[in-house]
Design a protein around this motif. Structure first.
Motif, PDB file in Angstrom:
ATOM      1  N   LEU A  31      -1.070 -13.293  -1.457  1.00 24.15           N
ATOM      2  CA  LEU A  31      -0.544 -12.288  -0.535  1.00 24.15           C
ATOM      3  C   LEU A  31       0.727 -11.639  -1.085  1.00 24.15           C
ATOM      4  O   LEU A  31       0.924 -10.420  -0.943  1.00 24.15           O
ATOM      5  N   THR A  32       1.573 -12.436  -1.720  1.00 20.89           N
ATOM      6  CA  THR A  32       2.830 -11.899  -2.256  1.00 20.89           C
ATOM      7  C   THR A  32       2.567 -10.875  -3.350  1.00 20.89           C
ATOM      8  O   THR A  32       3.192  -9.797  -3.377  1.00 20.89           O
ATOM      9  N   ASN A  33       1.639 -11.170  -4.237  1.00 24.02           N
ATOM     10  CA  ASN A  33       1.307 -10.211  -5.299  1.00 24.02           C
ATOM     11  C   ASN A  33       0.725  -8.922  -4.729  1.00 24.02           C
ATOM     12  O   ASN A  33       1.071  -7.818  -5.163  1.00 24.02           O
ATOM     13  N   GLN A  34      -0.145  -9.059  -3.733  1.00 21.53           N
ATOM     14  CA  GLN A  34      -0.763  -7.881  -3.127  1.00 21.53           C
ATOM     15  C   GLN A  34       0.275  -7.029  -2.390  1.00 21.53           C
ATOM     16  O   GLN A  34       0.283  -5.791  -2.510  1.00 21.53           O
ATOM     17  N   ILE A  35       1.154  -7.688  -1.646  1.00 25.34           N
ATOM     18  CA  ILE A  35       2.103  -6.926  -0.836  1.00 25.34           C
ATOM     19  C   ILE A  35       3.163  -6.249  -1.707  1.00 25.34           C
ATOM     20  O   ILE A  35       3.629  -5.140  -1.401  1.00 25.34           O
ATOM     21  N   ARG A  36       3.528  -6.882  -2.810  1.00 23.10           N
ATOM     22  CA  ARG A  36       4.494  -6.254  -3.712  1.00 23.10           C
ATOM     23  C   ARG A  36       3.912  -5.023  -4.382  1.00 23.10           C
ATOM     24  O   ARG A  36       4.592  -4.007  -4.546  1.00 23.10           O
ATOM     25  N   MET A  37       2.648  -5.098  -4.757  1.00 25.16           N
ATOM     26  CA  MET A  37       1.984  -3.925  -5.338  1.00 25.16           C
ATOM     27  C   MET A  37       1.898  -2.793  -4.321  1.00 25.16           C
ATOM     28  O   MET A  37       2.166  -1.627  -4.649  1.00 25.16           O
ATOM     29  N   SER A  38       1.555  -3.132  -3.073  1.00 25.56           N
ATOM     30  CA  SER A  38       1.427  -2.108  -2.032  1.00 25.56           C
ATOM     31  C   SER A  38       2.777  -1.479  -1.706  1.00 25.56           C
ATOM     32  O   SER A  38       2.879  -0.256  -1.550  1.00 25.56           O
ATOM     33  N   ALA A  39       3.821  -2.319  -1.601  1.00 26.30           N
ATOM     34  CA  ALA A  39       5.158  -1.797  -1.302  1.00 26.30           C
ATOM     35  C   ALA A  39       5.658  -0.909  -2.438  1.00 26.30           C
ATOM     36  O   ALA A  39       6.281   0.135  -2.200  1.00 26.30           O
ATOM     37  N   ALA A 123       5.986 -10.939   4.471  1.00 28.93           N
ATOM     38  CA  ALA A 123       6.632  -9.661   4.776  1.00 28.93           C
ATOM     39  C   ALA A 123       7.440  -9.204   3.571  1.00 28.93           C
ATOM     40  O   ALA A 123       8.084 -10.013   2.891  1.00 28.93           O
ATOM     41  N   HIS A 124       7.403  -7.889   3.340  1.00 31.56           N
ATOM     42  CA  HIS A 124       8.120  -7.320   2.191  1.00 31.56           C
ATOM     43  C   HIS A 124       8.749  -5.998   2.629  1.00 31.56           C
ATOM     44  O   HIS A 124       8.143  -5.220   3.366  1.00 31.56           O
ATOM     45  N   PRO A 125       9.968  -5.732   2.184  1.00 32.48           N
ATOM     46  CA  PRO A 125      10.629  -4.494   2.607  1.00 32.48           C
ATOM     47  C   PRO A 125       9.982  -3.254   1.991  1.00 32.48           C
ATOM     48  O   PRO A 125       9.505  -3.270   0.856  1.00 32.48           O
ATOM     49  N   LEU A 126       9.946  -2.191   2.773  1.00 34.36           N
ATOM     50  CA  LEU A 126       9.553  -0.878   2.271  1.00 34.36           C
ATOM     51  C   LEU A 126      10.833  -0.093   2.005  1.00 34.36           C
ATOM     52  O   LEU A 126      11.622   0.143   2.924  1.00 34.36           O
ATOM     53  N   GLU A 127      11.034   0.281   0.760  1.00 42.25           N
ATOM     54  CA  GLU A 127      12.280   0.919   0.362  1.00 42.25           C
ATOM     55  C   GLU A 127      12.040   2.333  -0.136  1.00 42.25           C
ATOM     56  O   GLU A 127      11.040   2.615  -0.796  1.00 42.25           O
ATOM     57  N   VAL A 128      12.979   3.186   0.221  1.00 38.90           N
ATOM     58  CA  VAL A 128      12.990   4.564  -0.270  1.00 38.90           C
ATOM     59  C   VAL A 128      14.399   4.859  -0.768  1.00 38.90           C
ATOM     60  O   VAL A 128      15.359   4.788  -0.006  1.00 38.90           O
ATOM     61  N   GLY A 130      16.304   3.029  -2.513  1.00 37.16           N
ATOM     62  CA  GLY A 130      17.160   1.863  -2.361  1.00 37.16           C
ATOM     63  C   GLY A 130      17.483   1.494  -0.936  1.00 37.16           C
ATOM     64  O   GLY A 130      18.206   0.522  -0.692  1.00 37.16           O
ATOM     65  N   GLU A 131      16.960   2.235   0.034  1.00 36.17           N
ATOM     66  CA  GLU A 131      17.234   1.970   1.458  1.00 36.17           C
ATOM     67  C   GLU A 131      15.982   1.402   2.110  1.00 36.17           C
ATOM     68  O   GLU A 131      14.875   1.921   1.926  1.00 36.17           O
ATOM     69  N   ILE A 132      16.169   0.322   2.878  1.00 36.29           N
ATOM     70  CA  ILE A 132      15.042  -0.292   3.574  1.00 36.29           C
ATOM     71  C   ILE A 132      14.735   0.510   4.832  1.00 36.29           C
ATOM     72  O   ILE A 132      15.568   0.609   5.739  1.00 36.29           O
ATOM     73  N   ILE A 133      13.527   1.091   4.884  1.00 33.07           N
ATOM     74  CA  ILE A 133      13.139   1.915   6.031  1.00 33.07           C
ATOM     75  C   ILE A 133      12.166   1.184   6.956  1.00 33.07           C
ATOM     76  O   ILE A 133      11.882   1.654   8.068  1.00 33.07           O
ATOM     77  N   GLY A 134      11.633   0.056   6.498  1.00 33.00           N
ATOM     78  CA  GLY A 134      10.678  -0.692   7.311  1.00 33.00           C
ATOM     79  C   GLY A 134      10.201  -1.917   6.563  1.00 33.00           C
ATOM     80  O   GLY A 134      10.709  -2.259   5.497  1.00 33.00           O
ATOM     81  N   VAL A 135       9.210  -2.557   7.146  1.00 34.50           N
ATOM     82  CA  VAL A 135       8.682  -3.796   6.584  1.00 34.50           C
ATOM     83  C   VAL A 135       7.163  -3.737   6.583  1.00 34.50           C
ATOM     84  O   VAL A 135       6.548  -3.285   7.556  1.00 34.50           O
ATOM     85  N   LEU A 136       6.591  -4.181   5.502  1.00 32.17           N
ATOM     86  CA  LEU A 136       5.143  -4.312   5.379  1.00 32.17           C
ATOM     87  C   LEU A 136       4.786  -5.786   5.508  1.00 32.17           C
ATOM     88  O   LEU A 136       5.384  -6.636   4.841  1.00 32.17           O
ATOM     89  N   ARG A 137       3.818  -6.090   6.377  1.00 34.82           N
ATOM     90  CA  ARG A 137       3.397  -7.498   6.586  1.00 34.82           C
ATOM     91  C   ARG A 137       1.915  -7.640   6.289  1.00 34.82           C
ATOM     92  O   ARG A 137       1.103  -6.851   6.758  1.00 34.82           O
ATOM     93  N   PHE A 138       1.584  -8.677   5.497  1.00 36.60           N
ATOM     94  CA  PHE A 138       0.205  -9.069   5.264  1.00 36.60           C
ATOM     95  C   PHE A 138      -0.010 -10.419   5.940  1.00 36.60           C
ATOM     96  O   PHE A 138       0.742 -11.375   5.707  1.00 36.60           O
ATOM     97  N   ILE A 139      -1.037 -10.496   6.793  1.00 41.60           N
ATOM     98  CA  ILE A 139      -1.287 -11.698   7.588  1.00 41.60           C
ATOM     99  C   ILE A 139      -2.712 -12.168   7.326  1.00 41.60           C
ATOM    100  O   ILE A 139      -3.650 -11.371   7.327  1.00 41.60           O
TER     101      ILE A 139
END
Length: 231
Positions: A31-39, A123-128, A130-139
């Motif tokens: 999950l960590t590898n997938q979510i980092r690629m998506s983020a 959960a992994h931060p979504l950054e734009v 350098g600013e965190i605008i939200g969070v992506l969660r894979f469950i």
């Protein structure tokens, strides 16, 4: 037998803990590898629009690569999108979400309000810029993983029970090999204590019990000789 049984069950318990950590870590790594690629994909190609606009425009390319349940959460904890359509009235406040808001990858294991299954959330931060605008969660559900663990533990339990059974048979045979001769020597010693020095202990082996039989027989012979000398 008590030591053997305790040792086997401690071994099975330790192996079960190790396997659980190993399997859970494997799920976490996937999950960590997938979510980092998506983020990373989101930050690279969808940073021109706001998080809410991307959700409204149904931009799902960056998270469609995973079979897991996906949630997009804004920085206040409001779930903007859930891939299986679960409605959330309360803001998210889980440990993995809080960790993601700090710029790190968070993990949480527990039960969701909409299911009784044990779930793992990454959960992994979504950054734009350098600013965190939200969070992506894979469950994902841990039920298949737990079922595999139960099957493996059952095999270990069967092996443990078999080992206990074999050990019990061997221990019984060994105990009889020791206790039986000792009982016979004891009966001979009791008859000698009552004055019957003609009885003899039959030696069947050269171990400690055999030497004890020799000692009793020698003692009886010496007593008889001294009795004859005295008479």
């Amino acid at each position: 037998m008590s030591i053997i049984i305790i040792s086997i069950f401690i071994f099975i318990f330790m192996v079960s803990l190790f396997l659980k950590q190993y399997y859970y870590k494997s799920v976490e790594d996937i999950l960590t590898n997938q979510i980092r690629m998506s983020a990373s994909f989101y930050s690279r190609y969808f940073s021109d629009s706001s998080l809410e606009d991307n959700v409204m425009d149904n931009v799902d390319v960056f998270w469609k690569l995973t079979p897991a349940q996906v949630q997009i959460v804004d920085d206040s904890g409001m779930v903007l999108m859930d891939s299986i359509g679960v409605d959330f009235t309360d803001n998210l406040d889980t440990p993995d979400f809080k960790r993601a808001l700090k710029g790190e990858t968070g993990k949480w294991i527990g039960k969701m309000a909409y299911t009784d299954e044990m779930m793992m959330s990454i959960a992994h931060p979504l950054e734009v810029n350098g600013e965190i605008i939200g969070v992506l969660r894979f469950i994902t559900s841990l039920t298949p993983t737990n079922e595999q663990l139960r099957d493996i533990i059952r095999v270990f339990l069967l092996i443990g029970i078999l080992a206990i059974g074999i050990s019990g048979i061997i221990s019984f045979l060994l105990a009889n090999g020791i206790v039986g001769p000792i009982k016979k020597v004891t009966k001979v010693a009791e008859r000698m204590a009552k004055g019957d020095f003609e009885v003899r202990s039959t030696k069947k082996s050269n171990d400690e019990v055999g030497r004890l039989s020799d000692t009793l027989n020698y003692m009886a012979d010496e007593i008889i000789k001294k009795e004859r000398i005295k008479n």
